[in-house]
Design a protein around this motif. Structure first.
Motif, PDB file in Angstrom:
ATOM      1  N   ALA A  13      -7.967  10.083   8.935  1.00  0.00           N
ATOM      2  CA  ALA A  13      -8.143  10.198   7.490  1.00  0.00           C
ATOM      3  C   ALA A  13      -9.568   9.891   7.082  1.00  0.00           C
ATOM      4  O   ALA A  13      -9.882   8.832   6.595  1.00  0.00           O
ATOM      5  CB  ALA A  13      -7.186   9.258   6.787  1.00  0.00           C
ATOM      6  N   THR A  14     -10.430  10.814   7.349  1.00  0.00           N
ATOM      7  CA  THR A  14     -11.801  10.633   6.902  1.00  0.00           C
ATOM      8  C   THR A  14     -12.111  11.776   5.955  1.00  0.00           C
ATOM      9  O   THR A  14     -12.381  12.879   6.390  1.00  0.00           O
ATOM     10  CB  THR A  14     -12.786  10.699   8.078  1.00  0.00           C
ATOM     11  N   PRO A  15     -11.994  11.528   4.659  1.00  0.00           N
ATOM     12  CA  PRO A  15     -12.178  12.610   3.709  1.00  0.00           C
ATOM     13  C   PRO A  15     -13.521  13.293   3.903  1.00  0.00           C
ATOM     14  O   PRO A  15     -14.558  12.644   3.985  1.00  0.00           O
ATOM     15  CB  PRO A  15     -12.125  11.902   2.357  1.00  0.00           C
ATOM     16  N   VAL A  57      -6.423  10.241  -6.080  1.00  0.00           N
ATOM     17  CA  VAL A  57      -5.831   9.240  -5.197  1.00  0.00           C
ATOM     18  C   VAL A  57      -4.457   8.942  -5.780  1.00  0.00           C
ATOM     19  O   VAL A  57      -4.342   8.560  -6.943  1.00  0.00           O
ATOM     20  CB  VAL A  57      -6.687   7.963  -5.149  1.00  0.00           C
ATOM     21  N   GLY A  59      -0.697   7.157  -6.027  1.00  0.00           N
ATOM     22  CA  GLY A  59      -0.056   5.877  -5.724  1.00  0.00           C
ATOM     23  C   GLY A  59       0.356   5.176  -7.003  1.00  0.00           C
ATOM     24  O   GLY A  59       0.273   5.740  -8.087  1.00  0.00           O
ATOM     25  N   ASP A  60       0.803   3.957  -6.825  1.00  0.00           N
ATOM     26  CA  ASP A  60       1.141   3.142  -7.977  1.00  0.00           C
ATOM     27  C   ASP A  60      -0.109   2.888  -8.780  1.00  0.00           C
ATOM     28  O   ASP A  60      -1.084   2.389  -8.244  1.00  0.00           O
ATOM     29  CB  ASP A  60       1.675   1.790  -7.498  1.00  0.00           C
ATOM     30  N   ARG A  64      -1.932  -1.370  -8.642  1.00  0.00           N
ATOM     31  CA  ARG A  64      -3.059  -1.218  -7.747  1.00  0.00           C
ATOM     32  C   ARG A  64      -4.379  -1.555  -8.440  1.00  0.00           C
ATOM     33  O   ARG A  64      -5.213  -2.285  -7.898  1.00  0.00           O
ATOM     34  CB  ARG A  64      -3.075   0.220  -7.246  1.00  0.00           C
ATOM     35  N   MET A  67      -4.837  -5.207  -8.957  1.00  0.00           N
ATOM     36  CA  MET A  67      -5.206  -5.944  -7.756  1.00  0.00           C
ATOM     37  C   MET A  67      -6.635  -5.676  -7.340  1.00  0.00           C
ATOM     38  O   MET A  67      -7.299  -6.543  -6.804  1.00  0.00           O
ATOM     39  CB  MET A  67      -4.268  -5.568  -6.635  1.00  0.00           C
ATOM     40  N   GLU A  68      -7.080  -4.455  -7.537  1.00  0.00           N
ATOM     41  CA  GLU A  68      -8.448  -4.141  -7.116  1.00  0.00           C
ATOM     42  C   GLU A  68      -9.462  -4.710  -8.097  1.00  0.00           C
ATOM     43  O   GLU A  68     -10.606  -4.974  -7.723  1.00  0.00           O
ATOM     44  CB  GLU A  68      -8.621  -2.614  -7.014  1.00  0.00           C
ATOM     45  N   GLN A  73     -12.280   1.680  -6.915  1.00  0.00           N
ATOM     46  CA  GLN A  73     -13.046   2.916  -6.753  1.00  0.00           C
ATOM     47  C   GLN A  73     -12.735   3.917  -7.847  1.00  0.00           C
ATOM     48  O   GLN A  73     -13.415   4.921  -7.989  1.00  0.00           O
ATOM     49  CB  GLN A  73     -12.676   3.589  -5.429  1.00  0.00           C
TER      50      GLN A  73
ATOM     51  N   GLN B  35      -2.180 -14.292  -3.729  1.00  0.00           N
ATOM     52  CA  GLN B  35      -2.672 -13.486  -4.852  1.00  0.00           C
ATOM     53  C   GLN B  35      -2.039 -13.992  -6.151  1.00  0.00           C
ATOM     54  O   GLN B  35      -2.661 -13.999  -7.198  1.00  0.00           O
ATOM     55  CB  GLN B  35      -2.318 -12.015  -4.625  1.00  0.00           C
ATOM     56  N   THR B 371       2.079  -4.423   0.015  1.00  0.00           N
ATOM     57  CA  THR B 371       1.174  -5.085  -0.920  1.00  0.00           C
ATOM     58  C   THR B 371       0.338  -6.135  -0.202  1.00  0.00           C
ATOM     59  O   THR B 371      -0.864  -6.261  -0.440  1.00  0.00           O
ATOM     60  CB  THR B 371       1.979  -5.744  -2.049  1.00  0.00           C
ATOM     61  N   PHE B 374      -2.331  -4.550   1.708  1.00  0.00           N
ATOM     62  CA  PHE B 374      -3.332  -4.057   0.773  1.00  0.00           C
ATOM     63  C   PHE B 374      -4.282  -5.180   0.361  1.00  0.00           C
ATOM     64  O   PHE B 374      -5.494  -5.024   0.344  1.00  0.00           O
ATOM     65  CB  PHE B 374      -2.617  -3.490  -0.454  1.00  0.00           C
ATOM     66  N   ILE B 375      -3.693  -6.352   0.073  1.00  0.00           N
ATOM     67  CA  ILE B 375      -4.508  -7.492  -0.337  1.00  0.00           C
ATOM     68  C   ILE B 375      -5.413  -7.925   0.810  1.00  0.00           C
ATOM     69  O   ILE B 375      -6.600  -8.214   0.627  1.00  0.00           O
ATOM     70  CB  ILE B 375      -3.602  -8.663  -0.787  1.00  0.00           C
ATOM     71  N   ARG B 378      -8.094  -5.224   1.499  1.00  0.00           N
ATOM     72  CA  ARG B 378      -8.764  -4.773   0.292  1.00  0.00           C
ATOM     73  C   ARG B 378     -10.286  -4.804   0.418  1.00  0.00           C
ATOM     74  O   ARG B 378     -10.970  -3.853   0.096  1.00  0.00           O
ATOM     75  CB  ARG B 378      -8.307  -5.668  -0.853  1.00  0.00           C
ATOM     76  N   SER B 382     -11.365   0.999   3.020  1.00  0.00           N
ATOM     77  CA  SER B 382     -10.834   1.705   1.864  1.00  0.00           C
ATOM     78  C   SER B 382      -9.377   2.052   2.119  1.00  0.00           C
ATOM     79  O   SER B 382      -9.018   2.486   3.212  1.00  0.00           O
ATOM     80  CB  SER B 382     -11.652   2.972   1.597  1.00  0.00           C
ATOM     81  N   PRO B 383      -8.534   1.811   1.129  1.00  0.00           N
ATOM     82  CA  PRO B 383      -7.102   2.075   1.304  1.00  0.00           C
ATOM     83  C   PRO B 383      -6.843   3.529   1.712  1.00  0.00           C
ATOM     84  O   PRO B 383      -5.919   3.796   2.472  1.00  0.00           O
ATOM     85  CB  PRO B 383      -6.523   1.790  -0.075  1.00  0.00           C
ATOM     86  N   GLN B 384      -7.671   4.452   1.233  1.00  0.00           N
ATOM     87  CA  GLN B 384      -7.462   5.851   1.591  1.00  0.00           C
ATOM     88  C   GLN B 384      -7.577   6.043   3.095  1.00  0.00           C
ATOM     89  O   GLN B 384      -6.792   6.734   3.715  1.00  0.00           O
ATOM     90  CB  GLN B 384      -8.481   6.776   0.912  1.00  0.00           C
ATOM     91  N   ALA B 385      -8.602   5.413   3.672  1.00  0.00           N
ATOM     92  CA  ALA B 385      -8.826   5.579   5.101  1.00  0.00           C
ATOM     93  C   ALA B 385      -7.718   4.907   5.890  1.00  0.00           C
ATOM     94  O   ALA B 385      -7.421   5.293   7.011  1.00  0.00           O
ATOM     95  CB  ALA B 385     -10.183   5.000   5.484  1.00  0.00           C
ATOM     96  N   LEU B 465       1.182   1.024  -2.541  1.00  0.00           N
ATOM     97  CA  LEU B 465      -0.195   0.766  -2.956  1.00  0.00           C
ATOM     98  C   LEU B 465      -1.198   1.521  -2.110  1.00  0.00           C
ATOM     99  O   LEU B 465      -2.345   1.675  -2.473  1.00  0.00           O
ATOM    100  CB  LEU B 465      -0.482  -0.733  -2.891  1.00  0.00           C
TER     101      LEU B 465
END
Lengths: 327, 514
Positions: A13-15, A57, A59-60, A64, A67-68, A73, B35, B371, B374-375, B378, B382-385, B465
């Motif tokens: 998964a490397t965009p 992207v 997701g929830d 999310r 939390m971020e 991003q 968290q 979750t 993810f935390i 984080r 990156s979550p995507q990767a 997430l």
């Protein structure tokens, strides 16, 4: 969504970023980004003039983002619901949209400066005319209906429309809401996690009515040529639901994000909504709606709680609901 | 694979994996609690949910185990054409994606289902599938196949020589039950019961779709609510703790009940045991026919509904199917390597801790796990990767306990029966793996691989997430449903069912032929 361009062989998964173009990252719900939702056409429409790369992207959304925090991003968050705006606003992560919302095609006035509605609908019970000869013609009639009339609803703890129904009953019956739920409970066949499970049960003929939206019949008419699905319109009114878009204050692409926000209310974006999202556009005069949407019966009365009212009501209304079903 | 097994020499590999599992599952829970700045108190509704969850899990597990014994016995001692296929087919409901199974159950047992139509025609009152009885019916539907398989394996682990000896001693069915079958059940049933109990403990979608309302609220739904409705991570963490505590308690209890059956080894000539004639044959036939009807009918209903639509499926669905298959295969490899390593080391040093760690994934709430990860990740990636590797890894880990249930008893027998011989021949490492372990464990290994692949195939990637940009087949199914395309969704369900089952069949059959 770059993923679809990927050969399966490189599952990594490397965009593959288009290095020469700035990227606008849009966090969106699953129903937006699916091939059968408005996402692909929104991406196409914006990239046609922005000279950028719009990346969804999925997701929830809110959990999310919360939390971020400001390290997120996301530049844009698309698909928040009216029931979470209080939380989202309190986080301070979102910036004003800067649009004029005085002339929107909504049944209520909208003066929120952060969250911008891009489509809307109302809760309603949908039924099949071939199976239900005499549908209830008011909410009260539904409460008085015999117990063999079965409805499917969604759980307010896991579903947006389920929560809207909680507020709907509260708005329609006020202090008598517990009694209304008590009368409705025997007719509730089951309470599903999300809208799609309930709607599936309805189309399979398990239930006579399903909690859905006033615009649901439009899909069956436009896509299937099926005129037998109708929404029961109640004089007590129907609860308003909108999906919202907001820009993230900490965005590294402020101009791009702003130009996206400026584009949301234009016809170019709004025309995508009715037949891709099966809901009503937030800023398109009625004469520009597809015929199928214009022909739908409209409720006389729209019910809606302000953010603070809804937030204050959520927990007590949920407790009432739980109690009604635990008898 | 070999590398993993090589590290086992002294059970080090197993201990390592167990430690990693514990860190992953407890660490993610801790991350969620951190968290939230601690655990928060539960509401009275949560306590009700905990109570309902435990109650329905006990009933579902007991019913599954109870009904599985006659079916497994019938399959063990009768031979008929198509038996092998039936054994494989009966395993299918367990690996069905939940949403597909519910569709099938509703089309048979629902208000509009075939059963109620027949009942109405007879003028009898309708049966309702919605309520606690529906939750239990669905759980038995899902888990009866697993119980049958685990108990059937127990039956097959009794060397045929024992049965022949019993025959020559003129044992009647009662004596066989007393000397052979009951000791075996005593060894196998608690594990099978436990596995089902734990699965039902974290069941979520079933209870929501068929529960009939909030009376049937499970802990997993309460966790979901804490996340999505209240943004109360502290409560989610507390509920996650409760789930794990129940799991550990149940495991200790079942370990205390289970007594290993020490039958020794046989030549495994695969000679078949002969079942008693007369009314017992009729009973066996009835058990097989009823189980087949109950388990296969809903799947047939789903198939008949969706099949005609398959040619019209959009292209995206096919590419998603291919992607899902590849991910499922990777998950299965990973899961089998991990569970074999764990099983061998549990057999070697009987460590209770390793076994508990191996069962933990069953009760880890996917939401808490996702979750927490993810935390933890984080700041660094990156979550995507991470979405894809995380999904594959979580799928493998979620399938571990099932692989273990199948492998642990076999690994124990292997060690007991051949361990000393192999040690005296100084057979270690790859030679031991190639000559002893793999051939002897081929069956449970194939079964475990098939289960892992199928479960990964049907998993929606509950890791909410992590961006779900990986369009897997179950996700496509949901997207179709969410965009009103119910007919396409039912075709997609058939495809998903066929692929899950196909993967399971390939591995399971491969294991039995090896």
């Amino acid at each position: 969504m770059k993923f679809r361009l990927f050969a399966l062989a490189c599952l990594a998964a490397t965009p593959a970023l288009a290095q020469d173009k700035p990227v606008l990252t849009v966090y969106a719900g699953d129903s937006v980004t699916s091939e059968w939702g408005p996402g692909p056409r929104i991406e196409e429409g914006f990239e046609a003039f922005c000279n950028c790369d719009l990346q969804f992207v999925t997701g929830d959304l809110l959990p999310r983002i919360l939390m971020e925090g400001s390290g997120t991003q996301a530049d844009i968050v698309l698909g928040l619901n009216t029931d979470v705006t209080a939380r989202a606003r309190a986080s301070g992560l979102f910036a004003p949209h800067g649009q004029d919302t005085s002339g929107l095609s909504l049944p209520i006035s909208w003066d929120d400066e952060i969250f911008l509605p891009y489509n809307w609908g109302e809760t309603a019970f949908v039924y099949d005319t071939t199976r239900l000869e005499n549908p209830p013609d008011s909410f009260q009639a539904l409460l008085d209906a015999p117990e063999d009339l079965k409805i499917v609803i969604q759980d307010p703890r896991s579903s947006v429309s389920g929560l809207a129904m909680l507020l709907w009953v509260k708005a329609a019956f006020g202090d008598d809401a517990p009694e209304a739920w008590a009368r409705l409970a025997p007719k509730v066949l089951t309470v599903t996690k999300g809208w799609s499970e309930a709607y599936g049960m309805f189309t399979e003929g398990e239930a006579d009515m399903v909690l859905s939206y006033t615009t649901s019949p439009a899909y069956h008419i436009a896509a299937e040529g099926d005129e037998t699905k109708k929404a029961a319109i109640f004089p007590e009114g129907h609860y308003f639901m909108a999906e919202l878009v907001a820009q993230v204050a900490s965005t590294d692409q402020p101009e791009l994000a702003q130009s996206f926000m400026d584009w949301v209310l234009t016809p170019d974006f709004q025309q995508v909504i009715p037949l891709a999202n099966w809901s009503l556009p937030a800023n398109l005069p009625q004469e520009d709606w597809p015929q199928v949407m214009r022909d739908l019966p409209r409720p006389e009365k729209t019910l809606f709680y302000s953010e603070d009212e809804a937030e204050a009501m959520r927990q007590p209304a949920l407790d009432e609901w739980l109690r009604a079903f635990s008898q | 694979m070999a590398a993993g097994v090589l590290a086992i020499r002294r059970g080090a590999g197993g201990a390592l994996i167990a430690a990693a599992l514990a860190v992953l599952i407890l660490g993610t829970l801790a991350a969620v609690a951190w968290q939230a700045r601690g655990f928060s108190a539960l509401s009275p509704w949560d306590l009700r949910a905990i109570w309902f969850t435990i109650w329905q899990a006990i009933v579902s597990a007991s019913l599954s185990a109870l009904l599985a014994v006659p079916v497994a016995r019938a399959l063990a001692r009768r031979r008929f054409p198509g038996r092998a296929l039936l054994v494989t087919l009966l395993g299918a409901p367990f690996i069905l994606p939940v949403i597909v199974a519910i569709m099938g159950l509703i089309s048979v047992f629902g208000r509009n289902g075939l059963l109620n139509e027949a009942i109405r025609a007879l003028g009898l009152p309708e049966l309702s599938i919605y309520g606690w009885q529906g939750v239990i019916l669905a759980h038995v539907f899902f888990n009866l196949p697993l119980s049958v398989r685990l108990i059937l394996q127990g039956w097959q682990s009794i060397p045929a020589e024992r049965f022949r000896l019993a025959e020559s001693l003129d044992f009647g069915p009662r004596d066989i039950a007393r000397h052979l079958e009951r000791p075996m059940l005593r060894a196998v049933l608690p594990g099978a019961w436990l596995a089902v109990f734990l699965i039902c403990l974290t069941s979520f979608t079933v209870a929501l779709a068929l529960g009939g309302g909030p009376k049937a609220t499970t802990v997993e739904l309460a966790i979901y609510q804490a996340f999505r409705f209240d943004f109360d991570l502290g409560r989610a963490a507390t509920l996650g703790m409760v789930q794990i505590a129940i799991c550990v308690l149940a495991m200790l209890l079942s370990r205390w009940i289970a007594i290993p059956s020490e039958f020794g080894s046989g030549l495994d000539l695969g000679r078949q045991i002969s079942g008693p004639p007369g009314w017992r044959r009729m009973l066996d036939n009835a058990a097989i026919i009823l189980a087949a009807l109950f388990l296969l009918w809903p799947m047939l209903a789903v198939t008949l509904r969706g099949l005609p639509q398959i040619p019209q499926l959009p292209a995206e669905v096919w590419s998603a199917a291919l992607r899902s298959i590849i991910m499922a295969l990777i998950s299965a490899c990973l899961a089998v390597t991990l569970s074999l390593t764990l099983a061998l080391s549990i057999a070697a040093n009987r460590s209770r801790l390793i076994e508990i760690a191996g069962m933990l994934p069953l009760v880890a709430s996917p939401l808490v796990l996702g979750t927490g990860l993810f935390i933890l990740l984080r700041g660094s990636v990156s979550p995507q990767a991470m979405a894809l590797p995380v999904t594959v890894a979580i799928n493998a880990i979620m399938a571990l306990p099932f692989g273990l249930r199948a492998l642990i008893p076999a690994a124990r027998d292997l060690r007991q029966n051949y361990g000393r011989l192999a040690d005296s021949l100084d057979m270690h490492g790859t030679a031991r793996l190639r000559l002893l372990i793999l051939p002897q464990l081929a069956r449970p290994l194939g079964f475990a691989a098939g289960l892992s692949a199928a479960l990964a195939m049907g998993d929606l990637g509950v890791i909410a997430l992590f961006p779900t940009d990986i369009p897997t087949l179950p996700l496509k199914l949901y997207q179709l449903m969410n965009s009103y395309r119910i007919a396409d969704a039912s075709a997609c369900a058939v495809l998903l069912m066929a692929l899950s089952f196909g993967l399971f069949w390939l591995f399971d059959r491969g294991g039995r032929l090896a």
